[in-house]
Write an enzyme that holds these catalytic residues in place. Structure first.
Site, PDB file in Angstrom:
ATOM      1  N   HIS A  30      -1.743   1.038  -9.461  1.00  0.00           N
ATOM      2  CA  HIS A  30      -2.394   0.097  -8.545  1.00  0.00           C
ATOM      3  C   HIS A  30      -3.093  -1.031  -9.316  1.00  0.00           C
ATOM      4  O   HIS A  30      -4.289  -1.278  -9.104  1.00  0.00           O
ATOM      5  CB  HIS A  30      -3.396   0.802  -7.611  1.00  0.00           C
ATOM      6  CG  HIS A  30      -3.772  -0.065  -6.433  1.00  0.00           C
ATOM      7  ND1 HIS A  30      -4.109   0.434  -5.211  1.00  0.00           N
ATOM      8  CD2 HIS A  30      -3.857  -1.408  -6.308  1.00  0.00           C
ATOM      9  CE1 HIS A  30      -4.406  -0.555  -4.378  1.00  0.00           C
ATOM     10  NE2 HIS A  30      -4.254  -1.704  -5.044  1.00  0.00           N
ATOM     11  N   ARG A  76       0.853  -1.182   0.000  1.00  0.00           N
ATOM     12  CA  ARG A  76       0.000   0.000   0.000  1.00  0.00           C
ATOM     13  C   ARG A  76       0.893   1.237   0.000  1.00  0.00           C
ATOM     14  O   ARG A  76       2.013   1.206   0.522  1.00  0.00           O
ATOM     15  CB  ARG A  76      -0.903   0.025   1.239  1.00  0.00           C
ATOM     16  CG  ARG A  76      -2.066  -0.963   1.186  1.00  0.00           C
ATOM     17  CD  ARG A  76      -3.127  -0.522   0.179  1.00  0.00           C
ATOM     18  NE  ARG A  76      -4.275  -1.416   0.156  1.00  0.00           N
ATOM     19  CZ  ARG A  76      -4.463  -2.383  -0.747  1.00  0.00           C
ATOM     20  NH1 ARG A  76      -3.567  -2.612  -1.691  1.00  0.00           N
ATOM     21  NH2 ARG A  76      -5.552  -3.119  -0.720  1.00  0.00           N
TER      22      ARG A  76
HETATM   23  P1  NDP Z   1      -1.944 -11.938   4.127  1.00  0.00           P
HETATM   24  O1  NDP Z   1      -2.821 -11.502   5.236  1.00  0.00           O
HETATM   25  O2  NDP Z   1      -2.088 -13.331   3.602  1.00  0.00           O
HETATM   26  O3  NDP Z   1      -0.406 -11.755   4.530  1.00  0.00           O
HETATM   27  C1  NDP Z   1       0.046 -10.649   5.238  1.00  0.00           C
HETATM   28  C2  NDP Z   1       1.469 -10.916   5.700  1.00  0.00           C
HETATM   29  O4  NDP Z   1       1.970  -9.749   6.335  1.00  0.00           O
HETATM   30  C3  NDP Z   1       1.552 -12.050   6.722  1.00  0.00           C
HETATM   31  O5  NDP Z   1       2.703 -12.837   6.491  1.00  0.00           O
HETATM   32  C4  NDP Z   1       1.673 -11.305   8.039  1.00  0.00           C
HETATM   33  O6  NDP Z   1       2.355 -12.024   9.057  1.00  0.00           O
HETATM   34  C5  NDP Z   1       2.500 -10.119   7.598  1.00  0.00           C
HETATM   35  N1  NDP Z   1       2.374  -9.013   8.547  1.00  0.00           N
HETATM   36  C6  NDP Z   1       1.283  -8.272   8.850  1.00  0.00           C
HETATM   37  N2  NDP Z   1       1.560  -7.372   9.803  1.00  0.00           N
HETATM   38  C7  NDP Z   1       2.856  -7.542  10.115  1.00  0.00           C
HETATM   39  C8  NDP Z   1       3.722  -6.938  11.046  1.00  0.00           C
HETATM   40  N3  NDP Z   1       3.318  -5.939  11.862  1.00  0.00           N
HETATM   41  N4  NDP Z   1       4.989  -7.391  11.127  1.00  0.00           N
HETATM   42  C9  NDP Z   1       5.420  -8.395  10.328  1.00  0.00           C
HETATM   43  N5  NDP Z   1       4.639  -9.021   9.419  1.00  0.00           N
HETATM   44  C10 NDP Z   1       3.380  -8.596   9.325  1.00  0.00           C
HETATM   45  O7  NDP Z   1      -2.151 -10.882   2.942  1.00  0.00           O
HETATM   46  P2  NDP Z   1      -1.933 -11.086   1.367  1.00  0.00           P
HETATM   47  O8  NDP Z   1      -0.617 -11.713   1.146  1.00  0.00           O
HETATM   48  O9  NDP Z   1      -3.125 -11.722   0.762  1.00  0.00           O
HETATM   49  O10 NDP Z   1      -1.931  -9.557   0.890  1.00  0.00           O
HETATM   50  C11 NDP Z   1      -0.952  -8.685   1.382  1.00  0.00           C
HETATM   51  C12 NDP Z   1      -1.222  -7.261   0.930  1.00  0.00           C
HETATM   52  O11 NDP Z   1      -0.918  -7.084  -0.441  1.00  0.00           O
HETATM   53  C13 NDP Z   1      -2.660  -6.768   1.029  1.00  0.00           C
HETATM   54  O12 NDP Z   1      -3.010  -6.455   2.350  1.00  0.00           O
HETATM   55  C14 NDP Z   1      -2.631  -5.542   0.134  1.00  0.00           C
HETATM   56  O13 NDP Z   1      -2.207  -4.429   0.883  1.00  0.00           O
HETATM   57  C15 NDP Z   1      -1.569  -5.905  -0.900  1.00  0.00           C
HETATM   58  N6  NDP Z   1      -2.168  -6.162  -2.217  1.00  0.00           N
HETATM   59  C16 NDP Z   1      -1.869  -5.297  -3.249  1.00  0.00           C
HETATM   60  C17 NDP Z   1      -2.357  -5.527  -4.503  1.00  0.00           C
HETATM   61  C18 NDP Z   1      -1.968  -4.636  -5.633  1.00  0.00           C
HETATM   62  O14 NDP Z   1      -2.526  -4.773  -6.729  1.00  0.00           O
HETATM   63  N7  NDP Z   1      -1.020  -3.751  -5.440  1.00  0.00           N
HETATM   64  C19 NDP Z   1      -3.248  -6.646  -4.796  1.00  0.00           C
HETATM   65  C20 NDP Z   1      -3.490  -7.490  -3.667  1.00  0.00           C
HETATM   66  C21 NDP Z   1      -2.975  -7.233  -2.419  1.00  0.00           C
HETATM   67  P3  NDP Z   1       1.757 -13.409   9.646  1.00  0.00           P
HETATM   68  O15 NDP Z   1       1.832 -14.398   8.479  1.00  0.00           O
HETATM   69  O16 NDP Z   1       2.672 -13.754  10.738  1.00  0.00           O
HETATM   70  O17 NDP Z   1       0.337 -13.113  10.051  1.00  0.00           O
HETATM   71  C1  OXD Z   2      -6.037  -5.767  -3.178  1.00  0.00           C
HETATM   72  C2  OXD Z   2      -5.676  -4.761  -4.126  1.00  0.00           C
HETATM   73  O1  OXD Z   2      -5.864  -5.534  -1.991  1.00  0.00           O
HETATM   74  O2  OXD Z   2      -6.117  -4.851  -5.271  1.00  0.00           O
HETATM   75  O3  OXD Z   2      -6.487  -6.843  -3.597  1.00  0.00           O
HETATM   76  O4  OXD Z   2      -4.933  -3.847  -3.824  1.00  0.00           O
END
Ligand code: NDP
Ligand code: OXD
Length: 311
Positions: free
Chosen positions: A274, A226
């Site tokens: 995005h 983000r």
């Molecule tokens: P998940 O919830 O599956 O994974 C999130 C990961 O971040 C987990 O490994 C989690 O740790 C880790 N995490 C969260 N908070 C912390 C912290 N404070 N310290 C360390 N690690 C942390 O999410 P996704 O993989 O499905 O998606 C991730 C992000 O990608 C979305 O939230 C979105 O912001 C972004 N995204 C962007 C897109 C784009 O087009 N640009 C499209 C889709 C998503 P743990 O495993 O230990 O819980």
């Molecule tokens: C998502 C994105 O979070 O598109 O899936 O950014």
């Protein structure tokens, strides 16, 4: 067959493709939201940008499906009753396309493709050297659905990989770092830093000067998490000083990014609007349909966002 009414809101730009895809799912009646629609008897809502007042006006709402993987906007939406689960989007299309984006950008930085493009533009024959993939350590912030899928793809290319998450992971070929205390060791000496974190109070501003300074000199940054992860004011000085050689940015603190923003014209910032990845209409709706049948048969929904931890 009883059809489930799924209200579609806050993602008008995707409506036509979702209406088309829903035709192949007879069990789902996709209802585009419009003011004046009778909201009684609607159990499920598929929403991206919160439509003010909508969730609170649905008397029978049982669950909200977030249109994307990142739920930060829905979690702070005051209209969503606390007992209504918010389901993150986890579906193969979204994951596949994100791994494509990460691979595409990683190879761009690994091979410094811009040098070849600049040479071609000047008609200059300029072979250049780049290290072997196994000498280029890469770190992924966020080892969840998307981070792990990206890691698996990059492992095929033999990059040494580190991952950072809240909980330690056991992922073959990936050195796992967990929690704030291990962040400096995770970052130290990385040549490419990839961000696939959710935006939470703990992760806001994580891409900042103090952390860039721990990377290898002339490292690369890829942010597909983000915009709020990046301290924008720290990026240009890091590029100017050579601490960073280049950055790929898909997400921004203001979207759309204003046309006069300096990032647009920087020769070492590679931007996409995005759309590193998007939910695939067909596989995304199939996943929602699968979740609704689980829910209707009394099984718990999967990938429910945790309001306390913020993702
Ligand atoms: P998940 O919830 O599956 O994974 C999130 C990961 O971040 C987990 O490994 C989690 O740790 C880790 N995490 C969260 N908070 C912390 C912290 N404070 N310290 C360390 N690690 C942390 O999410 P996704 O993989 O499905 O998606 C991730 C992000 O990608 C979305 O939230 C979105 O912001 C972004 N995204 C962007 C897109 C784009 O087009 N640009 C499209 C889709 C998503 P743990 O495993 O230990 O819980
Ligand atoms: C998502 C994105 O979070 O598109 O899936 O950014």
């Amino acid at each position: 067959m009883t059809r489930t009414r799924l209200l579609f809101a806050g993602a008008d730009e995707y409506l036509a493709t979702f209406v088309e895809a829903a035709r192949t799912l007879p069990e789902i009646e996709l209802l585009p939201y419009e003011p004046g629609l009778d909201l009684k008897g609607i159990d499920y809502l598929l929403m991206w940008r919160p439509v003010p007042g909508l969730a609170a006006a649905l008397p029978d709402l049982k669950a909200v499906f977030c249109f994307g993987a990142g739920v930060e906007r829905l979690l702070v939406n005051p209209d969503l009753p606390a007992h209504v689960p918010i389901v993150r989007m986890v579906e193969p299309g979204l994951t596949q396309v994100m791994t494509e984006y990460i691979l595409w950008q990683t190879l761009r930085h690994h091979r410094r493709i811009w040098e070849l493009e600049e040479a071609q533009a000047e008609g200059r024959w300029a072979p250049h050297w780049y290290p072997a993939a196994w000498d280029r350590p890469i770190g992924i912030l966020g080892l969840g659905e998307l981070g792990q899928a990206a890691a698996r793809k990059l492992l095929d290319f033999d990059f040494p990989l580190r991952g950072w998450s809240r909980h330690r992971k056991d992922l073959a070929g990936v050195q796992s770092f967990a929690g704030a205390a291990e962040l400096p060791d995770f970052l130290r000496g990385l040549q490419i830093l990839i961000c696939l974190l959710p935006l939470t109070p703990e992760t806001t501003g994580i891409l900042r000067a103090e952390h860039f300074a721990l990377l290898a000199p002339a490292a690369s940054l890829i942010n597909a998490g983000r915009g709020g992860h990046l301290v924008e004011a720290d990026l240009l000085p890091a590029l100017d000083s050579g601490q960073l050689q280049a950055a790929s940015l898909d997400v921004f603190s203001r979207e759309p990014l204003p046309p006069d923003h300096p990032f647009w014209r920087h020769p070492r910032i590679f931007m996409t609007p995005h759309n590193a990845s998007d939910t695939n209409p067909a596989s995304g709706l199939r996943e929602i349909s699968r979740q609704i049948s689980r829910h209707r048969s009394g099984l718990p929904l999967e990938h429910v966002a945790d309001r306390q931890r913020g993702y």
